[in-house]
Design an enzyme around this catalytic site. Structure first.
Site, PDB file in Angstrom:
ATOM      1  N   TYR A 284       0.815  -1.218   0.000  1.00 20.74           N
ATOM      2  CA  TYR A 284       0.000   0.000   0.000  1.00 20.74           C
ATOM      3  C   TYR A 284       0.854   1.276   0.000  1.00 20.74           C
ATOM      4  O   TYR A 284       0.339   2.358   0.201  1.00 20.74           O
ATOM      5  CB  TYR A 284      -0.958  -0.001   1.190  1.00 20.74           C
TER       6      TYR A 284
ATOM      7  N   ASP B  23      -1.489 -10.339   8.703  1.00 20.33           N
ATOM      8  CA  ASP B  23      -0.700 -11.357   8.004  1.00 20.33           C
ATOM      9  C   ASP B  23       0.779 -11.303   8.356  1.00 20.33           C
ATOM     10  O   ASP B  23       1.431 -12.332   8.476  1.00 20.33           O
ATOM     11  CB  ASP B  23      -0.867 -11.190   6.489  1.00 20.33           C
TER      12      ASP B  23
ATOM     13  N   HIS C 195       5.026  -6.458  -4.149  1.00 22.58           N
ATOM     14  CA  HIS C 195       3.599  -6.671  -4.385  1.00 22.58           C
ATOM     15  C   HIS C 195       2.810  -5.397  -4.148  1.00 22.58           C
ATOM     16  O   HIS C 195       3.263  -4.479  -3.467  1.00 22.58           O
ATOM     17  CB  HIS C 195       3.045  -7.815  -3.528  1.00 22.58           C
TER      18      HIS C 195
ATOM     19  N   TYR D 271     -11.338  -0.953   0.226  1.00 24.30           N
ATOM     20  CA  TYR D 271     -11.337  -0.581   1.657  1.00 24.30           C
ATOM     21  C   TYR D 271     -10.049   0.151   2.019  1.00 24.30           C
ATOM     22  O   TYR D 271      -9.948   0.744   3.085  1.00 24.30           O
ATOM     23  CB  TYR D 271     -11.530  -1.836   2.525  1.00 24.30           C
ATOM     24  N   ARG D 272      -9.092   0.135   1.110  1.00 23.76           N
ATOM     25  CA  ARG D 272      -7.754   0.646   1.417  1.00 23.76           C
ATOM     26  C   ARG D 272      -7.003   0.584   0.103  1.00 23.76           C
ATOM     27  O   ARG D 272      -7.298  -0.267  -0.743  1.00 23.76           O
ATOM     28  CB  ARG D 272      -7.122  -0.311   2.422  1.00 23.76           C
TER      29      ARG D 272
END
Lengths: 600, 600
Positions: A147, A208, A447, A528-529
Site C-alpha cells: 500500500y 498477516d 507486491h 477498503y484501502r
C-alpha cells in the site's frame, strides 16, 4: 525476466532493533538456508540533486529549516535523505521510500526523515512545518507493504518516523485486557512483552505480517484473523497531534484522572476517532487497544475444494456461518495459485513462458504439495474448550461437505514448514511473516494490492473473481485472489506480485490495478484501502451526489490544516493549496520529479 | 407531595400511530387496570406571549419566516407552538418540550415543530434556517427520556420532528442480516416488520424502552441488552444532511451503485460516522443497522445477592466472565430499591416520611415480592442451543455462588407480570416498556439520569455507589443504582425519580445531579451521555489539556455550521455566535425565558 534461484546471499541478518521482528527469526531463516523474503539483487543507484526539496520552498531555505529542526530535536534525529535509496524494511536503513515501489523510487521519496521521541517533539515538528510550509508525512513503522510502505504521497515531504524512538508499551492491563502503545510497537514487540510478563490469559490479534506497527495497522484499518480482527473496532482511545500542533486525547482520555481511556472508546460528545483513520487530519501518538481473552483452547482447520466454480456456493455457505459466529474468525478462502506461491518457490521453477501461468501447471504443482490439488483452500480456526469446538466444527463440516469433493485436511499430515501452520499461528494471535514468501514468486519480488469490498454472496464473489481474472489475463499477470470474510462483508484481496526492477512489468501491474479499480467501481464495488499511487483514483470512485463526501472531507481538512502541511494527498484528500484544476492530472498520474503542483 | 393512587383515568389509550408503541399494549394495560406510566394529573397551563421567538430575530420576521417554510413544506407540516404544553410521549401531541422536564417547561421549549417527509425537505429546512439564522433542533421521535426528551437546548428553536413522516423501513435484508431505516422507525415498528415478513432468523436489539427511535438511540449512543447492545458499534452507514444543507452518505454509501452500505461500515478514507453521534454536526436521515442472528435458543436467569457490600466482589467476578463472553450480553446488576419500584407501586404505599426511604423498609417490601429480599439482583441471558448454554450457565453459577447467600431465582416461580420477565424480553430483543413503571414511584413521576462510566472493578463500583448514596442522602432522594456492564466498562445508571409538579423536588434533583457530576469528575469518572440541562457541565469535565477536545469540537462546528443554526449547545458544543464570555453563566444555568444570549 531474469531468474533468481540463489538469493541466500541477500538474506538480511541484520540487527532487528527497529524492524519490529525479533533477531532470532532471521537467524533461524538463515540457518535453514531459507529466505523469508529474498530482497533484491541490484545495488542501489547513485542519485542526483539530493536532497529532494519539496515544491514551494527554496533549496537553501529548506536546508536552513532542516538545520533549525535539528537544533530542536538533535542533529542525529534529522536525517537528510541524500544517500542511495536502500530498501529498509528490516534493516537499519531509514524509511525514505517504498521498498516495493510501483513507480520509480524517486517519485514518492522523502527529503528527510526525522525521529521524534515524545508527543511534544511531534508537536514541535508540526509547528516547524507550519512555519515553513513544508509537507510532512507521518509513518508509524513504515511497513504498509503493498500500500506504499514508508513513502510519502508528495515527493520531498519530510517523513516523520514515529516508530524508531516512540516505541514504548505504556501499559498492559491484565484486568481490563487492554494496552496502551506508541507507534513503534510492533505485533512482535507486543506479543513478546505479554509473554514476558506471564499474562497467558491475554491474546493479541495480528495481521498477516507481524513486523508492522499496532497503531499503523489500526489507523489504516487493517485486519487480523482472530475474533478481534477488526483492529479499528478494537481500539480504545487515541492521543492525536493536530495539524496545527495542539494535542487532543479522544474518548475518556479527555477526562483528567480517568481510568477508562482504554476500556470505553466513546467518551462524551462527538466520537472523533474515526476521522483520524485513513486520513491526514492528525498524527496518532498513542493508542489504546483491547486484548482478546485466551479462549481456553483453539484448533485450526483447513478444507480444500476442487473446482473454480465451487467459489459461489461456498461463499453462500460461509455467510450465515460467519454472521452467526460458528466461523468465529476472519474467514479466508484462498486460491490455489497463492498457496503454491506461498511455499516461496519462484514461478520460474514451474513455468518460464510469458503470460499468466496456465492453470494446469498450477494444479500440477499443487498436486505435489502436501495439501494436494485444489482450487480453493479455506483456512479456519475454532476457539474455546474442546466440547465447544466440537459443536462448531461439526456444523462447519456438515456445511462445507455440501460442496462435492470438499476435503478436510489433517494438519498432522502436513510438514512443519507448511503455509497452513503460518495461517494457524496468525489465527492464534502469534505474529508471523511466512505470508511474505509468495513475493518470491518473481525475482526482485514486490507486491501491490487490489482490495475491493462486497457482501458475502456467491454472486458478488463470482463477479469480482471473474473481473479480476479477466483483467489479469489482459496484462499477463498471475491472479492471486483471496476472499477474506470480515463479518457481513468480504474483502477480496488480490496481490499482484511484480519484479520491481522491470519497468515494463511494473507498468503492467499498475495499469492492471487502475483497470481493476475502474471496472469494479462500475459494478458498485469499492476498495477498503489502497496504495498511495491509487488513492486519488479510489477516492474518486466514492463520488455519490457530486462527490459530496470528498467535499466534506476537504472542508474538514481546510479547517484542521489551513496550511496544508500534513500528509497532503493521503487517501485522496488534498489541502486547499494543492487543489487546483490545472494540477489534477499530475496528481492522478503520480507526482513528477520536478514539482508537486503546489501553488507557491 | 401529594399521593396519587388512582391514575387510571389518565392512562392514555390514544392512537399509537406516532408513538412507536403498538395500540394493543395500551389497550392491554387499560383492560388490566394497570398503568405503564401514569402521566400527570395537572391540566396544562395557559401560556403567555406565544410562540416563543428565538433570540436574534424579530417576532414579525420569525412569523413571516415560518409562513415561508409552510409554503415549502405545506402549512400542515409547520406547527406553531402556541397552545398549552401537553405531554406528548405516546399521544398525538406535538413534540414541543420535555415531558419530564427538570426545569420549567417554558425553558427548553420549541417555537414551532416542523415535519419533513424526505431528505430533500430536511435540506430545505436547513437552508431556510441558514437564510434566517434560526436555530433548529432535530429529533428523531423525541423520546430520549431522562436526557431531555423532545426539547431543544436553545429556547425557541424550531424542532424538526423527523419521526412523524420519515418513518419508513427502507430495507430489511435477510441474507446480510441488516436493515436501513428512517428516523421515525421505532424498535416496536422494526420488530413487528421483521415478524410480519417471517424472518425468524433475524433479531433486533432493544434498549430498556421499545418506543424510541432506532436511529435516535444509536446516535445518542444508547445501549441494549443482547450481544448487539452497543448500538453505535452495530450501525453501518449514515445519510446525513450537513448544517449547510448538503447531503452525504458515509462509508460505502458514497460509492454509487454499491450493495455494501449496510454490510461494511468504513468505506474508504476518514470514517466520519462518529462525529455525527452525540453532536450537532449533521442531521441523520437514514441509518443502516446490523441485525443479530437468532442464536438458536436462549435462557434468562437471575441471581440475587443479600448484602450491599456484595457489590465489589461481584463486579470483580463479573469482569472476566463478561470480557470472555461467558456473560454474553450487557450485564445488569440492579439495586433492590429500583426492583421494588419497578413493580409500579408508589413509594407512598411503603413510606410517607421525608428523606430517602429507609433501607429496612425497602428490604421489607422486597421480602414480600416474589423474588424475595436482596440487595443486588443480576439479570442475565444465555444464548445458543441447550448444551452450549449449559456450559456457560455452569461457569456462571459456580462463580456467582462464591458470594455467600447468592440465590439463583427460578423464573417458573415468578408471576407473569414480574419485572424479571420484562428484563428477559428485552434481552431477547423483544421491545418492552415495563421498565418505565418505576417512574410511578412518585406522583407526577418523571426521571433524569446520572450515567458515569468506569472500568469493571469492585473498587470503582464501590466508589461510585458510595458517592451516589452520599449525595442522594444529602438531597433526600431515593437512590436507584444499576450497574450496566458493557464489555470492558460499566455504566452506572442512576435514575432520579421526581415529581415534576413539585418545584422544590425538581430543584433538589437537579442540584443532586450537578453535585454527582462534579464529584464524580474529581474521582476521574465521566458521563457517557447526559440531559440537555447538564450538557455544558458534563462537557466541561472532559477538559484535559486546557479543554483541547472541546476546542477541536468547536473548530469542527464552526467549519461545518458557520451560521450556528444546528442544535446549538447540544453536547456542550456552541457555535461561534453563541460563544461569548458574558453569556457563559446563562448557558450553564439553563437558558432564561427572555434570551439565549446569542449575539444578534
Amino acid at each position: 525476466m531474469g531468474v533468481q534461484e540463489e538469493a541466500s546471499s541477500v538474506v538480511p541478518v541484520l540487527p532487528a532493533k527497529h524492524s519490529g521482528i525479533p533477531q532470532y527469526l532471521f537467524e533461524k531463516a538463515t540457518a535453514a538456508k531459507k529466505t523469508i523474503f529474498k530482497g533484491r539483487t541490484k545495488p542501489a543507484k547513485q542519485r542526483q540533486r539530493v536532497p529532494v526539496v519539496p515544491q514551494g520552498i527554496e533549496r537553501d531555505a529548506f536546508i536552513a529549516a532542516l538545520e533549525e529542526l535539528g537544533g530542536q530535536l538533535g542533529k542525529e534525529n534529522v536525517e537528510v535523505n541524500d544517500k542511495p535509496l536502500v530498501d529498509g524494511w528490516y534493516m537499519e536503513h531509514p524509511n525514505t521510500h517504498d521498498m516495493m515501489t510501483i513507480l520509480d523510487e524517486e517519485e514518492f521519496v522523502a527529503s528527510a526523515v526525522v525521529y521524534p521521541s515524545t508527543t511534544e517533539e511531534v508537536q514541535s515538528i508540526v509547528q516547524w512545518a507550519n512555519k515553513h510550509k513544508i509537507p510532512i508525512f507521518p509513518i508509524s513503522m513504515g511497513r504498509n507493504l503493498g500500500y506504499g510502505g514508508a513513502a510519502p504521497r508528495v515527493r520531498g515531504s519530510v517523513v516523520i518516523d514515529l516508530g524508531r524512538r516512540m516505541n514504548r508499551i505504556l501499559d498492559i492491563n491484565p484486568e481490563d485486557y487492554t494496552c496502551l502503545v506508541e507507534p513503534g510497537v510492533s505485533y512482535y514487540g507486543l506479543y513478546e512483552a505479554i509473554k514476558e510478563r506471564g499474562y497467558d490469559h491475554l491474546w493479541i490479534d495480528v495481521p498477516d505480517l507481524g513486523g508492522g506497527s499496532v497503531i499503523g495497522n489500526a489507523v489504516d484499518r487493517g485486519v487480523g484473523y482472530t475474533p478481534y480482527g477488526d483492529h479499528w473496532a478494537c481500539h480504545s482511545g487515541l492521543e492525536v497531534v493536530l495539524p496545527t500542533g495542539e494535542v487532543i486525547r479522544t474518548g475518556m482520555g479527555a477526562l483528567p484522572g480517568n481510568n477508562t481511556w482504554q476500556t470505553f472508546p466513546y467518551g462524551f460528545g462527538p466520537f472523533s476517532d474515526g476521522i483520524f483513520s485513513q486520513s491526514n487530519y492528525g498524527i496518532v501518538t498513542k493508542m489504546g487497544m483491547t486484548l482478546m481473552p485466551n479462549p481456553g483452547g483453539y484448533e485450526g482447520f483447513m478444507y480444500t475444494f476442487p473446482k473454480e466454480e465451487d467459489l459461489a456456493p461456498l461463499i453462500d455457505i460461509i455467510r450465515p456461518l460467519r454472521i452467526s459466529m460458528i466461523l468465529e474468525n476472519v474467514a479466508q478462502l484462498r486460491h490455489v495459485t497463492q498457496s503454491v506461491a506461498a511455499r516461496g518457490i519462484p514461478r520460474s521453477k514451474f513455468y518460464s513462458g510469458s503470460g499468466p501461468i496456465p492453470m494446469d501447471i498450477v494444479h500440477k504443482a499443487a498436486a505435489e504439495q502436501p495439501v494436494g490439488d485444489h482450487s480453493w483452500g479455506y483456512y479456519g480456526m475454532c476457539y474455546g474448550p474442546e466440547h465447544i469446538r466440537k459443536h462448531k466444527l461439526a456444523i462447519i463440516d456438515a456445511e462445507f461437505k455440501k460442496i462435492p469433493g470438499a476435503r478436510k485436511i489433517d494438519p498432522k499430515s502436513l510438514p512443519e514448514d507448511e503455509y497452513y501452520f503460518a495461517r494457524e499461528r496468525v489465527a492464534a494471535g502469534i505474529p508471523d511473516i511466512h505470508e511474505l514468501r509468495w513475493v518470491n514468486w518473481t525475482p526482485n519480488g514486490a507486491h501491490i494490492a487490489f482490495s475491493p469490498v462486497s457482501p458475502i454472496r456467491g454472486t458478488d464473489a463470482t463477479a469480482l473473481n471473474d473481473l479480476g481474472r479477466r483483467i489479469h489475463d489482459k496484462y499477463g499477470i498471475d491472479f492471486f485472489p483471496a476472499f477474506i470474510v470480515g463479518l457481513r462483508e468480504m474483502h477480496l484481496i488480490v496481490e499482484i506480485v511484480f519484479d520491481r526492477d522491470d519497468p515494463e512489468r511494473k507498468k503492467a501491474a499498475l495499469d492492471c490495478l487502475r483497470d481493476l479499480v475502474e471496472e469494479a467501481a462500475k459494478l458498485g464495488y469499492g476498495e477498503y484501502r489502497t496504495h498511495l499511487v491509487l488513492m486519488d483514483q479510489v477516492a474518486g470512485t466514492y463520488n455519490w451526489n457530486d462527490s459530496a463526501l470528498m467535499k466534506f472531507n476537504e472542508k474538514l481538512k481546510d479547517a484542521l490544516d489551513p496550511n496544508g502541511i500534513l500528509a497532503p494527498g493521503r487517501c485522496g484528500i488534498w489541502p486547499k493549496r494543492y487543489r487546483n484544476r490545472g494540477w489534477e492530472m499530475t496528481r492522478e498520474s503520480g507526482v513528477k520529479s520536478e514539482g508537486n503542483g503546489v501553488e507557491p
